[in-house]
Design an enzyme around this catalytic site. Structure first.
Site, PDB file in Angstrom:
ATOM      1  N   PHE A 141       0.856  -1.190   0.000  1.00 48.66           N
ATOM      2  CA  PHE A 141       0.000   0.000   0.000  1.00 48.66           C
ATOM      3  C   PHE A 141       0.889   1.236   0.000  1.00 48.66           C
ATOM      4  O   PHE A 141       1.645   1.471   0.932  1.00 48.66           O
ATOM      5  CB  PHE A 141      -0.944   0.066   1.214  1.00 48.66           C
ATOM      6  CG  PHE A 141      -1.796   1.299   1.167  1.00 48.66           C
ATOM      7  CD1 PHE A 141      -2.938   1.338   0.374  1.00 48.66           C
ATOM      8  CD2 PHE A 141      -1.434   2.454   1.837  1.00 48.66           C
ATOM      9  CE1 PHE A 141      -3.703   2.490   0.267  1.00 48.66           C
ATOM     10  CE2 PHE A 141      -2.185   3.614   1.738  1.00 48.66           C
ATOM     11  CZ  PHE A 141      -3.326   3.632   0.952  1.00 48.66           C
ATOM     12  N   ASP A 226       9.404   3.189   1.909  1.00 49.59           N
ATOM     13  CA  ASP A 226       8.213   3.975   2.233  1.00 49.59           C
ATOM     14  C   ASP A 226       7.957   3.821   3.729  1.00 49.59           C
ATOM     15  O   ASP A 226       7.421   2.803   4.181  1.00 49.59           O
ATOM     16  CB  ASP A 226       7.012   3.481   1.410  1.00 49.59           C
ATOM     17  CG  ASP A 226       5.717   4.228   1.766  1.00 49.59           C
ATOM     18  OD1 ASP A 226       5.707   4.962   2.773  1.00 49.59           O
ATOM     19  OD2 ASP A 226       4.721   4.060   1.037  1.00 49.59           O
ATOM     20  N   LYS A 255       2.526  11.397   6.923  1.00 47.88           N
ATOM     21  CA  LYS A 255       1.759  11.174   8.152  1.00 47.88           C
ATOM     22  C   LYS A 255       2.291  11.985   9.346  1.00 47.88           C
ATOM     23  O   LYS A 255       2.117  13.186   9.375  1.00 47.88           O
ATOM     24  CB  LYS A 255       1.644   9.672   8.444  1.00 47.88           C
ATOM     25  CG  LYS A 255       0.834   8.961   7.343  1.00 47.88           C
ATOM     26  CD  LYS A 255       0.092   7.725   7.783  1.00 47.88           C
ATOM     27  CE  LYS A 255      -0.971   7.352   6.767  1.00 47.88           C
ATOM     28  NZ  LYS A 255      -0.626   6.264   5.872  1.00 47.88           N
TER      29      LYS A 255
HETATM   30  C1  PLP Z   1      -0.792   6.294   4.358  1.00 47.72           C
HETATM   31  C2  PLP Z   1       0.258   5.721   3.506  1.00 47.72           C
HETATM   32  C3  PLP Z   1       0.530   6.246   2.229  1.00 47.72           C
HETATM   33  C4  PLP Z   1      -0.308   7.327   1.587  1.00 47.72           C
HETATM   34  O1  PLP Z   1      -0.323   8.504   2.303  1.00 47.72           O
HETATM   35  P1  PLP Z   1      -1.490   9.580   2.009  1.00 47.72           P
HETATM   36  O2  PLP Z   1      -1.112  10.762   2.847  1.00 47.72           O
HETATM   37  O3  PLP Z   1      -2.779   8.945   2.430  1.00 47.72           O
HETATM   38  O4  PLP Z   1      -1.474   9.857   0.550  1.00 47.72           O
HETATM   39  C5  PLP Z   1       1.583   5.694   1.512  1.00 47.72           C
HETATM   40  N1  PLP Z   1       2.324   4.694   2.021  1.00 47.72           N
HETATM   41  C6  PLP Z   1       2.096   4.165   3.235  1.00 47.72           C
HETATM   42  C7  PLP Z   1       2.978   3.071   3.746  1.00 47.72           C
HETATM   43  C8  PLP Z   1       1.036   4.645   4.016  1.00 47.72           C
HETATM   44  O5  PLP Z   1       0.787   4.099   5.207  1.00 47.72           O
END
Ligand code: PLP
Length: 401
Positions: A141, A226, A255
């Protein structure tokens, strides 16, 4: 009629149905607690998917925000701001990397990393035009844009949204042999979540990240981590890659980088890689705004002053110890790192959703992920008594089945 009921009817009619929230309408938060429009109190065990590692309305973050909003909130990247200059240096050093490219949402930062990786592949590795390949993992994700859902393996994330962006291949998460086999002369990067959180808190086997790291070194490709959800202390280290000392070439943050107040994301990377992006080739109107930069600077100070990584480790140990002491026949597995914990339920329970609904009624907010997993991710500065109060209810609800 309760206030909540009125709002739920309103949003059902006027809000697009792209989420399936629990029927809770919040209006105030402080630390680990939130209150709904009818005055009911809850413990927040979700922390906005780890965007609230410091809890709601941390006084130092709110103060930094107010101070800056009174001075300069936005100026565009047509000019510099003192805050972004300082934030860039402080964030690069905090991550042990060289340069910072600021954005807003997580998905935008992932897109940014993809653009950098492709350009680096063409310029440095001389990959033939339009052939650059990025290896990603099943059940990943990374956000919701067209290019990002193009390499999702989740039908629900992509059905009906084609045509998709080419240039990505998926291999099984945690499988270094499959990964090695997928690498070819057009591979420019490997994009990985150190823990697949949305997929149900899937922790790869020990050694996986160093394995990825060394494959990247051997084949001259970029290692992109990520850490949007796993970063900023959540797993018991500032960054999850530190558990294996597998430093990436590009690190993606979001985040909690915005302190739970506004969206702040960034790609932080090695100088020779970041320098492939030249003026005019990438940008964002709001990315790197002075308000976000000022909040981000205070986030970095807090990380050190209040030792969030250590807090997360203590929270995680306590949660795991308490859960593992109980006899919980509904539970198949409990896993995670630091304060990112998944309670995986047996299929016979019918899924985690009704447990989360029952918990909301009892005043604990958490959210099911991937049907059978209850994700526990409280703010990292939750007090042990609040943590125990929430855990008592979690355990009671699971026991009742
Ligand atoms: C939440 C998340 C995203 C996307 O972030 P948004 O601010 O919702 O676009 C990408 N990668 C990971 C691992 C996430 O937890």
């Amino acid at each position: 009629m309760s206030q909540s009921k009125k709002f739920l009817e309103q949003v059902e009619k006027y809000g697009a149905h792209n989420y399936h929230p629990l029927p809770v309408v919040l209006k105030r938060g402080k630390g680990s607690r939130v209150w709904d429009v009818d005055g009911k109190e809850y413990l927040d065990f979700l922390s906005c998917y780890s965007a609230l590692n410091f809890g709601h309305q941390h006084p130092r973050l709110v103060e930094a925000m107010i101070q800056q909003v009174d001075k300069l909130a936005l100026c565009s990247r047509a000019f510099h701001s003192d805050q972004l200059c300082e934030f860039s240096e402080e964030l690069a050093k905090f991550c042990g990397l060289d340069m910072v490219l600021p954005m807003n949402s997580g998905a935008e930062a992932v897109e940014t990393a993809i653009k950098i990786a492709r350009k680096w592949g063409y310029e440095t590795k001389k990959i033939p035009e339009n052939r650059a390949k990025i290896i990603t993992f099943e059940n990943n994700f990374h956000g919701r844009t067209i290019s990002i859902v193009s390499f999702s393996s989740e039908e629900g994330y992509k059905a009906g949204f084609g045509p998709f962006t080419p240039g990505f291949v998926n291999v099984p998460f945690g499988d270094l042999t499959a990964l090695a086999n997928a690498i070819d002369k057009d591979t420019t990067a490997i994009l990985v979540e150190p823990i697949q959180a949305e997929a149900g808190i899937l922790v790869p086997p020990p050694g996986f990240l160093v394995g990825v790291r060394s494959l990247c070194q051997r084949h001259g490709i970029l290692f992109i981590a990520d850490e949007i959800q796993t970063g900023m202390g959540r797993t018991g280290k500032n960054f999850c890659f530190e558990h294996e000392e597998a430093k990436p070439d590009l690190l993606v943050l979001g985040k909690s980088l915005g302190g739970g107040l506004i969206p702040v994301s960034a790609v932080i990377g090695r100088r020779d890689v970041m320098e492939v992006i030249r003026p005019g080739q990438h940008g964002s109107t709001f990315g790197g705004n002075p308000l976000g930069a000022a909040i981000g600077r205070e986030v970095l100070k807090l990380m050190t002053d209040e030792k969030y990584a250590e807090k997360a480790a203590a929270v995680g140990q306590h949660v795991q110890a308490r859960l593992k002491k109980e006899s919980l026949p509904a539970v198949k597995d409990i896993r995670g790192k630091g304060a990112l914990i998944g309670i995986d339920l047996h299929e016979s329970t019918g899924g985690a959703r009704r447990f989360c609904e029952a918990l909301a009624v009892r005043g604990v907010l958490c959210k099911e992920t991937h049907t059978y997993v209850i994700r526990l991710a409280p703010p990292l500065n939750i007090s042990m008594s609040d943590l125990d109060e929430g855990l008592d209810r979690v355990i009671a609800v699971i026991k009742e089945g």
